[in-house]
Write an enzyme that holds these catalytic residues in place. Structure first.
Site, mmCIF file in Angstrom:
data_model
loop_
_atom_site.group_PDB
_atom_site.id
_atom_site.type_symbol
_atom_site.label_atom_id
_atom_site.label_comp_id
_atom_site.label_asym_id
_atom_site.label_seq_id
_atom_site.Cartn_x
_atom_site.Cartn_y
_atom_site.Cartn_z
ATOM 1 N N SER A 30 0.856 -1.189 0.000
ATOM 2 C CA SER A 30 0.000 0.000 0.000
ATOM 3 C C SER A 30 0.888 1.234 0.000
ATOM 4 O O SER A 30 1.631 1.485 0.954
ATOM 5 C CB SER A 30 -0.881 0.000 1.248
ATOM 6 O OG SER A 30 -1.373 1.315 1.444
ATOM 7 N N MET A 50 -11.678 -5.888 4.879
ATOM 8 C CA MET A 50 -10.889 -4.973 5.713
ATOM 9 C C MET A 50 -10.626 -5.622 7.073
ATOM 10 O O MET A 50 -11.557 -6.076 7.749
ATOM 11 C CB MET A 50 -11.627 -3.650 5.933
ATOM 12 C CG MET A 50 -11.909 -2.841 4.673
ATOM 13 S SD MET A 50 -10.440 -2.410 3.715
ATOM 14 C CE MET A 50 -9.499 -1.463 4.911
ATOM 15 N N MET A 99 -8.612 8.430 -0.184
ATOM 16 C CA MET A 99 -9.447 8.871 0.948
ATOM 17 C C MET A 99 -9.854 10.326 0.758
ATOM 18 O O MET A 99 -9.069 11.145 0.267
ATOM 19 C CB MET A 99 -8.668 8.724 2.251
ATOM 20 C CG MET A 99 -8.133 7.315 2.472
ATOM 21 S SD MET A 99 -7.338 7.167 4.069
ATOM 22 C CE MET A 99 -6.647 5.518 3.958
HETATM 23 C C1 DX5 Z 1 -6.582 1.438 5.478
HETATM 24 C C2 DX5 Z 1 -6.033 1.151 4.089
HETATM 25 C C3 DX5 Z 1 -4.944 0.125 4.077
HETATM 26 C C4 DX5 Z 1 -3.736 0.509 4.877
HETATM 27 C C5 DX5 Z 1 -2.775 -0.636 4.994
HETATM 28 O O1 DX5 Z 1 -7.597 2.361 5.370
HETATM 29 O O2 DX5 Z 1 -7.069 0.681 3.255
HETATM 30 O O3 DX5 Z 1 -4.572 -0.207 2.737
HETATM 31 O O4 DX5 Z 1 -3.072 1.608 4.373
HETATM 32 O O5 DX5 Z 1 -1.709 -0.203 5.795
HETATM 33 P P1 DX5 Z 1 -1.136 -1.119 6.959
HETATM 34 O O6 DX5 Z 1 -0.617 -2.344 6.281
HETATM 35 O O7 DX5 Z 1 -0.085 -0.265 7.544
HETATM 36 O O8 DX5 Z 1 -2.279 -1.412 7.898
HETATM 37 ZN ZN ZN Z 2 -6.505 -0.148 1.202
#
Ligand code: DX5
Ligand code: ZN
Length: 229
Positions: A11, A141, A40
């Site tokens: 990510s 998620m 976001m």
């Molecule tokens: C959260 C995002 C994830 C996040 C993952 O809202 O959708 O993709 O950035 O980051 P880590 O692996 O640090 O949780």
């Molecule tokens: Zn994500």
């Protein structure tokens, strides 16, 4: 249970934004399979990140990888063609962020991208089951969306297993299941065992200096899961 080939998806949210092109290239050269973009809007989630111009800039910089765009925005339809034009390969959204999920999925297909729906930790599978045959991907998620670096919520693991079983029963074995949030070397095996095949990892990868080494370790952990069932 179907076991699709594992996909490692860093990510970019956790990358150094001052050197985004170099960061993207570095993780791909280190063995990552695709790039995950967390979009976001400070409305669907309380954080503000990237728009389509980030994807476009990376494409213009010569990056040819699969762009996995995770929309955490509301509404979404107006931005689907813009992300597609900017180089998105797959567009995933949260069903409650659009008034008409079927229409938004059709729009993604019309724009020649793969389709995905994302489910928050407290959302049931029922929210997406009516749309399974229009999907290429489901993103489960394992944190509440909004920020990188949060702790993994293990209670979502049975949901992945149920979804894999449901997809297989409905002859939708090609539909991939991603897991997103809080992935570490300690929990990635359990995620794989429960049926996830696409692993989004932000801080796990980008907090390391040596991307080759960490991606090798991630792949090794995933490969440790026996492909028995
Ligand atoms: C959260 C995002 C994830 C996040 C993952 O809202 O959708 O993709 O950035 O980051 P880590 O692996 O640090 O949780
Ligand atoms: Zn994500």
């Amino acid at each position: 249970m179907t076991h699709l080939s594992p996909i490692i998806a860093p990510s970019l949210l956790s990358a150094n934004f001052a050197r985004l092109g170099d960061e993207a290239r570095a993780v791909i050269e280190a063995g990552a399979n695709i790039l995950h973009f967390d979009i976001m809007d400070n409305h669907y989630v309380p954080n503000l990140t990237m728009g389509p111009m980030f994807c476009e800039a990376l494409r213009n910089d010569g990056i040819k990888s699969f762009f996995d765009v995770h929309l955490m925005i509301d509404p979404i339809d107006a931005l689907i063609p813009r992300f597609a034009k900017a180089g998105a390969s797959r567009i995933t959204f949260h069903p409650k962020a659009t008034p008409d999920v079927t229409r938004s999925l059709a729009l993604i297909k019309e724009n020649n991208c793969e389709t995905g729906l994302a489910l928050n930790p407290d959302e049931p599978l029922e929210l997406i089951t009516p749309y399974l045959d229009s999907l290429d991907y489901v993103l489960i998620m394992s944190v509440f969306p909004g920020f990188g670096g949060q702790a993994f919520i293990p209670e979502i693991l049975p949901k992945i297993q149920l979804l894999r079983e449901l997809l297989d029963r409905q002859k939708l074995s090609h539909v991939r299941i991603g897991i997103d949030g809080g992935i570490t070397l300690d929990n990635i095996k359990a995620a794989h065992e429960h049926g996830a095949d696409t692993f989004i990892a932000g801080s796990l990868i980008f907090s390391e200096d040596n991307y080759d080494q960490i991606i090798k370790q991630v792949k090794k952990r995933v490969a440790e899961t026996p492909n028995t069932s």
